[in-house]
Design a protein around this motif. Sequence first.
Motif, PDB file in Angstrom:
ATOM      1  N   GLU A 125      76.836  -4.468   0.771  1.00 58.28           N
ATOM      2  CA  GLU A 125      77.141  -3.956   2.101  1.00 58.28           C
ATOM      3  C   GLU A 125      76.455  -2.632   2.384  1.00 58.28           C
ATOM      4  O   GLU A 125      76.123  -2.329   3.536  1.00 58.28           O
ATOM      5  N   ASP A 126      76.239  -1.820   1.348  1.00 59.59           N
ATOM      6  CA  ASP A 126      75.592  -0.532   1.559  1.00 59.59           C
ATOM      7  C   ASP A 126      74.129  -0.687   1.979  1.00 59.59           C
ATOM      8  O   ASP A 126      73.650  -0.001   2.874  1.00 59.59           O
ATOM      9  N   LYS A 127      73.449  -1.616   1.308  1.00 54.45           N
ATOM     10  CA  LYS A 127      72.034  -1.819   1.607  1.00 54.45           C
ATOM     11  C   LYS A 127      71.786  -2.985   2.551  1.00 54.45           C
ATOM     12  O   LYS A 127      70.652  -3.358   2.798  1.00 54.45           O
ATOM     13  N   LYS A 128      72.873  -3.570   3.063  1.00 52.13           N
ATOM     14  CA  LYS A 128      72.774  -4.646   4.043  1.00 52.13           C
ATOM     15  C   LYS A 128      71.929  -5.813   3.527  1.00 52.13           C
ATOM     16  O   LYS A 128      70.899  -6.183   4.103  1.00 52.13           O
ATOM     17  N   ALA A 129      72.396  -6.368   2.424  1.00 53.69           N
ATOM     18  CA  ALA A 129      71.711  -7.515   1.829  1.00 53.69           C
ATOM     19  C   ALA A 129      72.748  -8.523   1.353  1.00 53.69           C
ATOM     20  O   ALA A 129      73.851  -8.155   0.956  1.00 53.69           O
ATOM     21  N   ARG A 130      72.389  -9.799   1.391  1.00 57.13           N
ATOM     22  CA  ARG A 130      73.293 -10.845   0.924  1.00 57.13           C
ATOM     23  C   ARG A 130      72.476 -12.007   0.392  1.00 57.13           C
ATOM     24  O   ARG A 130      71.332 -12.231   0.796  1.00 57.13           O
ATOM     25  N   ILE A 131      73.086 -12.753  -0.534  1.00 54.52           N
ATOM     26  CA  ILE A 131      72.426 -13.903  -1.137  1.00 54.52           C
ATOM     27  C   ILE A 131      73.441 -15.030  -1.258  1.00 54.52           C
ATOM     28  O   ILE A 131      74.602 -14.795  -1.588  1.00 54.52           O
ATOM     29  N   VAL A 132      73.009 -16.245  -0.953  1.00 54.58           N
ATOM     30  CA  VAL A 132      73.886 -17.411  -1.015  1.00 54.58           C
ATOM     31  C   VAL A 132      73.156 -18.525  -1.755  1.00 54.58           C
ATOM     32  O   VAL A 132      71.933 -18.654  -1.641  1.00 54.58           O
ATOM     33  N   SER A 133      73.894 -19.296  -2.554  1.00 53.40           N
ATOM     34  CA  SER A 133      73.295 -20.395  -3.318  1.00 53.40           C
ATOM     35  C   SER A 133      74.195 -21.621  -3.265  1.00 53.40           C
ATOM     36  O   SER A 133      75.425 -21.496  -3.248  1.00 53.40           O
ATOM     37  N   GLN A 134      73.569 -22.782  -3.249  1.00 49.56           N
ATOM     38  CA  GLN A 134      74.290 -24.049  -3.292  1.00 49.56           C
ATOM     39  C   GLN A 134      73.540 -25.016  -4.199  1.00 49.56           C
ATOM     40  O   GLN A 134      72.323 -24.933  -4.321  1.00 49.56           O
TER      41      GLN A 134
ATOM     42  N   HIS B   4      80.578 -19.526   3.292  1.00 52.45           N
ATOM     43  CA  HIS B   4      80.034 -18.195   3.556  1.00 52.45           C
ATOM     44  C   HIS B   4      79.303 -18.125   4.895  1.00 52.45           C
ATOM     45  O   HIS B   4      78.367 -17.346   5.069  1.00 52.45           O
ATOM     46  N   GLY B   5      79.753 -18.974   5.831  1.00 52.66           N
ATOM     47  CA  GLY B   5      79.201 -18.917   7.182  1.00 52.66           C
ATOM     48  C   GLY B   5      77.855 -19.563   7.350  1.00 52.66           C
ATOM     49  O   GLY B   5      77.204 -19.396   8.390  1.00 52.66           O
ATOM     50  N   MET B   6      77.398 -20.318   6.350  1.00 51.40           N
ATOM     51  CA  MET B   6      76.089 -20.958   6.466  1.00 51.40           C
ATOM     52  C   MET B   6      76.141 -22.123   7.464  1.00 51.40           C
ATOM     53  O   MET B   6      77.155 -22.787   7.593  1.00 51.40           O
ATOM     54  N   PRO B   7      75.028 -22.406   8.156  1.00 53.60           N
ATOM     55  CA  PRO B   7      73.804 -21.600   8.172  1.00 53.60           C
ATOM     56  C   PRO B   7      73.994 -20.356   9.036  1.00 53.60           C
ATOM     57  O   PRO B   7      74.518 -20.439  10.140  1.00 53.60           O
ATOM     58  N   TRP B   8      73.572 -19.225   8.524  1.00 60.47           N
ATOM     59  CA  TRP B   8      73.729 -17.973   9.256  1.00 60.47           C
ATOM     60  C   TRP B   8      72.898 -17.981  10.536  1.00 60.47           C
ATOM     61  O   TRP B   8      71.836 -18.597  10.611  1.00 60.47           O
ATOM     62  N   CYS B   9      73.420 -17.304  11.529  1.00 61.49           N
ATOM     63  CA  CYS B   9      72.700 -17.164  12.805  1.00 61.49           C
ATOM     64  C   CYS B   9      72.099 -15.774  12.967  1.00 61.49           C
ATOM     65  O   CYS B   9      71.050 -15.618  13.588  1.00 61.49           O
ATOM     66  N   GLY B  10      72.805 -14.755  12.455  1.00 60.39           N
ATOM     67  CA  GLY B  10      72.321 -13.386  12.549  1.00 60.39           C
ATOM     68  C   GLY B  10      72.162 -12.788  11.168  1.00 60.39           C
ATOM     69  O   GLY B  10      72.686 -13.313  10.182  1.00 60.39           O
ATOM     70  N   THR B  11      71.438 -11.696  11.085  1.00 59.87           N
ATOM     71  CA  THR B  11      71.172 -11.060   9.808  1.00 59.87           C
ATOM     72  C   THR B  11      72.218 -10.007   9.482  1.00 59.87           C
ATOM     73  O   THR B  11      72.828  -9.416  10.385  1.00 59.87           O
ATOM     74  N   ILE B  12      72.427  -9.768   8.198  1.00 60.69           N
ATOM     75  CA  ILE B  12      73.296  -8.687   7.753  1.00 60.69           C
ATOM     76  C   ILE B  12      72.574  -7.347   7.826  1.00 60.69           C
ATOM     77  O   ILE B  12      73.193  -6.294   7.853  1.00 60.69           O
TER      78      ILE B  12
END
Length: 346
Positions: free
Chosen positions: A135-144, A82-90
């Motif tokens: 996508e509507d509220k521009k939020a995302r969560i990732v877990s490992q 999922h593109g981790m580690p992210w560089c920019g915010t959603i």
Amino acid sequence: MRPQHLLIVPLAITVDAFSPSTSSKPAIRQMNMLRTFTDGIDVADVESIGKHLAGANMSINPLVTMSEPTFSTPIEEAEIAHGMPWCGTIGESDKEEPLLYMPFWEWQLEHMKGSLTNLETDDSSLSEFGYRANEDKKARIVSQCYKSDEYRKIRMTYYDAGDNTQVFNSVWYPDPKYNLPVLGIDLLAFNRKKYLAIVDFQPLYENEEDHASTFEHRLSPIKDQYESLKGRMSSKFYDETQFFSQEMLFARFEDEKVVTDDLFPAFKRYVMMHNRLVRETDADEDGAGEVLDRQRAYDTYSAERDPATGLFAAMFGKEWADDYVFDFLFSMSDKKEGGPPKGGKR
């Protein structure tokens, strides 16, 4: 979350979940590389392209569960999922570093790879609980999730909603042959104005003499150096006498400099001290069953009181929320018939 249940974040709409077949690894790597190089591009476009790349090698399966995790995904593949580690915010941000706690995620993962023995990751990063985007509220969560010879389970979760909300959460469960506390970490930021931080060696027993007294004296010299992290938690959701130590790092603050000046170094030192305790502790296979029972009690206590569950239920539906909290966040918890009360004490 006991620390880790403080994952109170405004989530809403999810994207489809994918369950990889045994022949899908090339497609998964393509999707991971795609997310890596397109981070910052509209998420809908990235997901759409990723689905086309996956093509025939991916099957839609939103009913994946985490009750029996398998450890087959290579670490190198899981850590870039999922593109981790992210560089920019959603989301939206006017900050130079919009992902406030991503350095904590990156440091912890590198530390784990360099310090733990036989580190493995399970397939949770590729399950329905591994990633969600609103996508509507521009939020995302990732877990490992990871495990090693020293730890039965290490869960890492990052929530990104721009300046609105940033969360890093992690829980370290020692292998039950070591009668040691769980390491709980919860770091939250709201509107980049209000901050909440908890890092604690969470004792498994109510009697401090049975557990906490054996390690708290190792933590007090660290805590004493950080006046900003000596606060007391609210009893709204949790009883601080259960599964919390007297040397818990706790802070509510409004000055973001505390994150870099105090919280980050203190977090590192607590993590390294926890690792050191595991290495110094003699294994007791005969007592492993009792320790595992206490870890199960810890998960049940946490799942029943997680203040985020009500939000998850409202956004994703009660069934998904219960599965996420009981089968993933606190996977050893006992789910009672009819479901537990959400967002408060019993």
